[in-house]
Design a protein around this motif. Structure first.
Motif, PDB file in Angstrom:
ATOM      1  N   THR A 112       0.851  -1.197   0.000  1.00 39.14           N
ATOM      2  CA  THR A 112       0.000   0.000   0.000  1.00 39.14           C
ATOM      3  C   THR A 112       0.885   1.244   0.000  1.00 39.14           C
ATOM      4  O   THR A 112       0.778   2.105   0.873  1.00 39.14           O
ATOM      5  N   ALA A 113       1.760   1.328  -0.990  1.00 41.67           N
ATOM      6  CA  ALA A 113       2.713   2.440  -1.100  1.00 41.67           C
ATOM      7  C   ALA A 113       2.690   2.992  -2.520  1.00 41.67           C
ATOM      8  O   ALA A 113       3.673   2.884  -3.256  1.00 41.67           O
ATOM      9  N   PRO A 114       1.574   3.600  -2.931  1.00 44.45           N
ATOM     10  CA  PRO A 114       1.461   4.050  -4.318  1.00 44.45           C
ATOM     11  C   PRO A 114       2.388   5.192  -4.691  1.00 44.45           C
ATOM     12  O   PRO A 114       2.566   5.481  -5.879  1.00 44.45           O
ATOM     13  N   PHE A 115       3.002   5.841  -3.693  1.00 49.21           N
ATOM     14  CA  PHE A 115       3.904   6.956  -3.995  1.00 49.21           C
ATOM     15  C   PHE A 115       5.334   6.496  -4.308  1.00 49.21           C
ATOM     16  O   PHE A 115       6.160   7.295  -4.723  1.00 49.21           O
ATOM     17  N   VAL A 116       5.610   5.222  -4.100  1.00 45.14           N
ATOM     18  CA  VAL A 116       6.933   4.689  -4.442  1.00 45.14           C
ATOM     19  C   VAL A 116       7.064   4.671  -5.970  1.00 45.14           C
ATOM     20  O   VAL A 116       6.140   4.285  -6.682  1.00 45.14           O
ATOM     21  N   ASN A 117       8.228   5.096  -6.445  1.00 45.39           N
ATOM     22  CA  ASN A 117       8.465   5.112  -7.891  1.00 45.39           C
ATOM     23  C   ASN A 117       9.878   4.610  -8.183  1.00 45.39           C
ATOM     24  O   ASN A 117      10.705   4.495  -7.266  1.00 45.39           O
ATOM     25  N   PRO A 118      10.182   4.294  -9.446  1.00 46.43           N
ATOM     26  CA  PRO A 118      11.516   3.763  -9.769  1.00 46.43           C
ATOM     27  C   PRO A 118      12.655   4.682  -9.330  1.00 46.43           C
ATOM     28  O   PRO A 118      13.699   4.207  -8.878  1.00 46.43           O
ATOM     29  N   GLY A 119      12.460   5.989  -9.454  1.00 44.57           N
ATOM     30  CA  GLY A 119      13.523   6.924  -9.104  1.00 44.57           C
ATOM     31  C   GLY A 119      13.897   6.873  -7.636  1.00 44.57           C
ATOM     32  O   GLY A 119      15.090   6.849  -7.293  1.00 44.57           O
ATOM     33  N   ILE A 120      12.914   6.834  -6.753  1.00 43.16           N
ATOM     34  CA  ILE A 120      13.211   6.814  -5.320  1.00 43.16           C
ATOM     35  C   ILE A 120      13.812   5.468  -4.913  1.00 43.16           C
ATOM     36  O   ILE A 120      14.651   5.390  -4.014  1.00 43.16           O
ATOM     37  N   LEU A 121      13.420   4.388  -5.599  1.00 42.81           N
ATOM     38  CA  LEU A 121      14.037   3.088  -5.323  1.00 42.81           C
ATOM     39  C   LEU A 121      15.515   3.095  -5.706  1.00 42.81           C
ATOM     40  O   LEU A 121      16.362   2.598  -4.960  1.00 42.81           O
ATOM     41  N   LYS A 122      15.831   3.688  -6.846  1.00 42.48           N
ATOM     42  CA  LYS A 122      17.230   3.774  -7.274  1.00 42.48           C
ATOM     43  C   LYS A 122      18.039   4.648  -6.316  1.00 42.48           C
ATOM     44  O   LYS A 122      19.188   4.333  -5.982  1.00 42.48           O
TER      45      LYS A 122
END
Length: 234
Positions: A112-122
């Motif tokens: 339930t973390a819809p604000f997570v995106n590829p950029g922040i993961l990197k």
């Protein structure tokens, strides 16, 4: 991705959520909310495996339809209200080891973390590697100084927790943060040996308040949808 170090994304999605039943697969702006975490992990192209740890067949089918894998189901002991995230991660790492697969590093992403995106993961992975930390997670600053917190005492009265801060200016108080509750980059050996996410060699990745929302109630859900639409408007 680091040479010789395969990464695993572990999305933790048990079936028995109490406050919002079936929370992990309910529609969030027209899509199952878990799909946002799955697609962020897939689109980052960081991971050799994007897997969902669940005890629920419906969640497993939906996760696979979104592109994740469910190589095994979560044990009953790690699927109740008292099982911790670190315990779930450790179980997944060990189950993979039993299959002859070793992941030195991984990222646990909440469903339930819809604000997570590829950029922040990197960005989180880079911080883990460059800083040689055991765990890295996003954190957000409290919107009001907690040093001026008040609490209920008795007979309807309230009192300051730290009265010595009453006359201090907000700008003179140290900024304080809390866990954004979205994801945790981790080193597997640390999780297996300590069975916890917070220790002496942990770093926070600061994110903006507008990209963070706990989703524990239906009102939280509505606020998250509003925030998501504001952040992603064209």
């Amino acid at each position: 991705m680091q040479e010789g170090n395969k990464l695993v994304a572990i999305i933790t999605a048990r079936g028995g959520s109490k406050r919002i039943p079936r929370k992990n697969i309910l529609p969030f702006l027209g899509r199952p909310i878990i799909s946002y975490s799955i697609h962020a992990a897939l689109e980052s192209q960081l991971f050799a495996e994007v897997m969902v740890s669940t005890d629920d067949e419906e969640i497993a089918r939906m996760a696979e339809a979104e592109g994740a894998i469910v190589p095994f189901f979560r044990s009953k002991e790690n699927a109740d209200d008292f099982s911790g995230t670190a315990d779930v991660i450790a179980e997944v790492i060990m189950r993979y080891k039993e299959r002859g697969m070793t992941f030195e590093t991984g990222c646990c992403i909440y469903p339930t973390a819809p604000f997570v995106n590829p950029g922040i993961l990197k960005e989180g992975y880079k911080k883990l590697v460059d800083g040689k930390f055991d765990v890295v997670f996003p954190m957000v600053k409290y919107s009001y100084p907690i040093q001026r917190s008040i609490h209920k005492v008795e007979n309807g009265k309230v009192a300051m927790l730290w009265p010595e801060n009453y006359h201090k200016r907000s700008q003179d108080l140290e900024p304080v943060y809390h866990d954004a509750g979205q994801f945790y980059w981790f080193r597997s050996d640390y999780i297996l040996s300590h069975k916890k996410l917070f220790g002496d060699n942990v770093a926070g990745l600061e994110v903006e308040e507008k990209s963070v929302q706990d989703i524990d109630t239906l009102s939280d859900w509505e606020l998250a949808e509003i925030k998501y639409q504001l952040l992603n408007r064209k």
